[in-house]
Design a protein around this motif. Structure first.
Motif, PDB file in Angstrom:
ATOM      1  N   GLY A   9       6.637   2.964   3.183  1.00  0.00           N
ATOM      2  CA  GLY A   9       5.594   3.449   2.289  1.00  0.00           C
ATOM      3  C   GLY A   9       5.662   4.948   2.228  1.00  0.00           C
ATOM      4  N   GLY A  13       1.523   8.371  -3.572  1.00  0.00           N
ATOM      5  CA  GLY A  13       2.207   7.614  -4.604  1.00  0.00           C
ATOM      6  C   GLY A  13       1.720   8.095  -5.942  1.00  0.00           C
ATOM      7  N   GLY A  55      10.226   1.569 -13.733  1.00  0.00           N
ATOM      8  CA  GLY A  55       9.778   1.024 -12.454  1.00  0.00           C
ATOM      9  C   GLY A  55       9.256  -0.391 -12.596  1.00  0.00           C
ATOM     10  N   GLY A  57       7.946  -2.354 -10.231  1.00  0.00           N
ATOM     11  CA  GLY A  57       7.072  -2.792  -9.130  1.00  0.00           C
ATOM     12  C   GLY A  57       5.772  -3.282  -9.755  1.00  0.00           C
ATOM     13  N   HIS A  88      10.533  -3.384  -3.629  1.00  0.00           N
ATOM     14  CA  HIS A  88      10.254  -2.275  -2.716  1.00  0.00           C
ATOM     15  C   HIS A  88       8.812  -2.370  -2.183  1.00  0.00           C
ATOM     16  CE1 HIS A  88      14.184  -0.714  -2.553  1.00  0.00           C
ATOM     17  NE2 HIS A  88      14.296  -0.697  -3.872  1.00  0.00           N
ATOM     18  N   GLN A  89       7.972  -1.378  -2.399  1.00  0.00           N
ATOM     19  CA  GLN A  89       6.639  -1.467  -1.772  1.00  0.00           C
ATOM     20  C   GLN A  89       5.933  -2.784  -2.091  1.00  0.00           C
ATOM     21  OE1 GLN A  89       4.334   2.515  -1.596  1.00  0.00           O
ATOM     22  NE2 GLN A  89       5.622   2.570  -3.403  1.00  0.00           N
ATOM     23  N   THR A  90       6.075  -3.227  -3.358  1.00  0.00           N
ATOM     24  CA  THR A  90       5.353  -4.432  -3.797  1.00  0.00           C
ATOM     25  C   THR A  90       5.784  -5.661  -2.992  1.00  0.00           C
ATOM     26  OG1 THR A  90       5.176  -3.493  -5.988  1.00  0.00           O
ATOM     27  CG2 THR A  90       4.858  -5.872  -5.822  1.00  0.00           C
ATOM     28  N   ASN A  93       4.603  -5.247   1.686  1.00  0.00           N
ATOM     29  CA  ASN A  93       3.318  -4.713   2.151  1.00  0.00           C
ATOM     30  C   ASN A  93       2.531  -5.771   2.915  1.00  0.00           C
ATOM     31  OD1 ASN A  93       1.835  -6.248   0.221  1.00  0.00           O
ATOM     32  ND2 ASN A  93       2.368  -4.727  -1.331  1.00  0.00           N
ATOM     33  N   CYS A 258       6.430   4.767 -13.350  1.00  0.00           N
ATOM     34  CA  CYS A 258       5.751   4.053 -12.248  1.00  0.00           C
ATOM     35  C   CYS A 258       6.798   3.772 -11.174  1.00  0.00           C
ATOM     36  CB  CYS A 258       5.181   2.724 -12.730  1.00  0.00           C
ATOM     37  SG  CYS A 258       4.114   2.832 -14.166  1.00  0.00           S
ATOM     38  N   GLY A 260       7.191   4.368  -7.937  1.00  0.00           N
ATOM     39  CA  GLY A 260       6.924   4.147  -6.513  1.00  0.00           C
ATOM     40  C   GLY A 260       7.433   5.272  -5.634  1.00  0.00           C
ATOM     41  N   SER A 263       8.590   8.361  -7.382  1.00  0.00           N
ATOM     42  CA  SER A 263       7.728   8.790  -8.484  1.00  0.00           C
ATOM     43  C   SER A 263       7.752  10.297  -8.686  1.00  0.00           C
ATOM     44  CB  SER A 263       6.308   8.298  -8.258  1.00  0.00           C
ATOM     45  OG  SER A 263       5.903   8.579  -6.958  1.00  0.00           O
ATOM     46  N   GLU A 336      13.917   4.452   0.697  1.00  0.00           N
ATOM     47  CA  GLU A 336      13.864   2.998   0.651  1.00  0.00           C
ATOM     48  C   GLU A 336      14.707   2.417   1.787  1.00  0.00           C
ATOM     49  OE1 GLU A 336      14.977   2.559  -3.422  1.00  0.00           O
ATOM     50  OE2 GLU A 336      12.916   2.806  -4.147  1.00  0.00           O
TER      51      GLU A 336
END
Ligand SMILES: Cc1cc2nc3c(=O)[nH]c(=O)nc-3n(C[C@H](O)[C@H](O)[C@H](O)COP(=O)(O)OP(=O)(O)OC[C@H]3O[C@@H](n4cnc5c(N)ncnc54)[C@H](O)[C@@H]3O)c2cc1C
Length: 399
Positions: A9, A13, A55, A57, A88-90, A93, A258, A260, A263, A336
């Motif tokens: 993370g 962001g 992006g 995500g 990635h983040q999505t 988490n 967007c 992530g 950004s 990442e």
């Protein structure tokens, strides 16, 4: 090194609206070409879109879906650098549907979090996406945490979080029989979901409404066109040129970025401000052994310390039945990079030169050292977890 699931993370962001400026997409990929997941029902003129979203995500896909549902006449394309969406983040988490307790009353974050939680349950019900409303306890284990817990409770009430209760030891035990605590906020509507599944469902809605998703398209450059593309009937209708790392380009009128963990860089490419810069932190999670899952019923969180941008190590039930413990937040050497030794020279240079890391380190020195210590020594993390569930031992952690 502790056995851990490692997710990445950042301390900040961004999602930025862009500037005026299509997208070309073939239905099936030619060899070596990016793969268009789906060409929507309505074809944009080749390689041009009214709006391009960079992006794929959850933020990019939710934006794309909302935009096309509100403005069905627009041609919209999503550009994603990976071959799959939402990885990635999505896809990395804790999967918690937060209720909106933490944010400052009246702030946009507070309003969006409370509204967003209600909307996500509604969306999951509509689409048959599984979730569990397993609730959450924010638990004070030390006397000195109680004033902060009470202040947080007041904040939750001001934010309009439904059915919040401040509960004492006996009621904590009724909710979480193995959890020790002096006082807690009981937030029954906090839930868990697989956010990657939600994001892929947004992508499906978007494509069914006529949107296009282009994967394996890593944006490298964004500029205003000097001339119209050869053989184009559109002239300069689509003045923004977006190029990828393979030299392929799409054109458009508007860009929404967007991206992530990238950004700040994409924002800068689009002519916007790169600040705040991304400083990557890896979240290390531990896994509770299956035979000890009975120890945790719902989400258990500590009372957060408002001086730090993290919620603290928590107990998180997952949709697959597993229980995650964490995360510790450790500075990462690649944006990442999900393994401890993942390394990118460019990312490190950016951290050192551009990110304001030095300031962050000075402001949070003791917290940072403590997180690194916990990341290196499993016993330190377990000791912290035992403040909440004394029965947990090192042997209960999956290695
Ligand atoms: C450890 C951790 C735990 C979290 N827990 C929770 C939680 O429990 N609940 C919650 O609500 N939120 C949680 N979050 C926050 C949540 O995951 C993020 O806010 C959300 O996933 C951000 O989505 P995004 O679309 O902005 O970013 P991402 O999912 O990272 O998507 C950005 C996309 O942009 C693409 N991209 C980047 N650069 C380019 C380029 N040059 N060209 C094309 N594409 C590009 C990337 O490949 C990526 O797919 C957590 C975050 C972390 C890190």
């Amino acid at each position: 090194m502790v056995p851990a699931l490692r997710y990445l993370g950042s301390v900040c962001g961004l999602a930025r609206g862009g500037f005026p400026g299509g997208f070309s997409a073939a239905c099936t990929p030619a060899p070596g070409k990016p793969w268009l997941l789906c060409q929507g029902g309505r074809r944009a003129s080749t390689s041009s879109f009214d709006v391009v979203i960079i992006g794929g995500g959850i933020v990019g896909l939710a934006s794309a879906r909302a935009l096309i549902l509100r403005h069905p006449a627009l041609s919209i394309g999503v550009l994603e650098k990976e071959k799959d969406l939402a990885i990635h983040q999505t896809g990395h988490n804790s999967g918690v549907i937060h209720s909106g307790i933490y944010y400052k009353p009246e702030s946009l974050k507070a309003k969006l979090c409370v509204q967003g939680a209600a909307l996500i349950y509604e969306y999951c019900n509509q689409k048959g996406i599984s979730y569990k409303q397993c609730g959450k306890l924010i638990v004070a284990v030390e006397q000195e945490e109680i004033p902060r817990l009470k202040a947080l409770y007041e904040r939750g009430l001001q934010n309009g979080v439904q059915d919040l209760r401040l509960i004492q030891q006996e009621d904590i035990k009724k909710k979480e029989p193995y959890c020790r605590g002096l006082m807690a906020i009981d937030c029954p509507h906090t839930g868990i979901v697989d956010y990657q599944q939600v994001a892929l469902s947004f992508a499906q809605d978007f494509q069914e409404a006529g949107g296009s998703v282009l994967t394996s398209f890593e944006v490298e450059d964004i500029e205003m066109a000097k001339e119209s593309p050869s053989r184009s009937k559109d002239g300069m209708k689509y003045p923004i040129v977006i190029r990828n790392t393979k030299g392929e380009e799409v054109r458009c009128q508007y860009v929404v970025t967007c991206a992530g963990l990238h950004s700040d860089r994409i924002s800068e490419l689009s002519g916007c401000n790169p600040n705040p810069r991304i400083v990557p932190f890896r979240g290390d999670y531990l896994l509770l052994k299956p035979e000890k899952r009975y120890l945790v019923k719902g989400n258990i969180y500590p009372v957060p310390d408002s001086r730090f941008p993290f919620l603290g190590v928590h107990f998180t039930p997952r949709m697959d039945g597993s229980i995650w413990l964490g995360p510790n937040a450790v500075l990462a050497f690649k944006r990442e990079g999900y393994r401890p030794f993942d390394f990118s020279a460019r990312d490190i240079m950016d951290i050192i030169i551009k990110s304001g890391l030095i300031k962050l380190v000075f402001q949070n020195f003791s917290y940072g050292v403590n997180e690194m210590y916990k990341a290196c020594f499993l016993s330190a993390t377990v000791k912290h977890l035992q403040k909440f569930i004394p029965e947990i031992t090192i042997s209960d952690i999956l290695s």
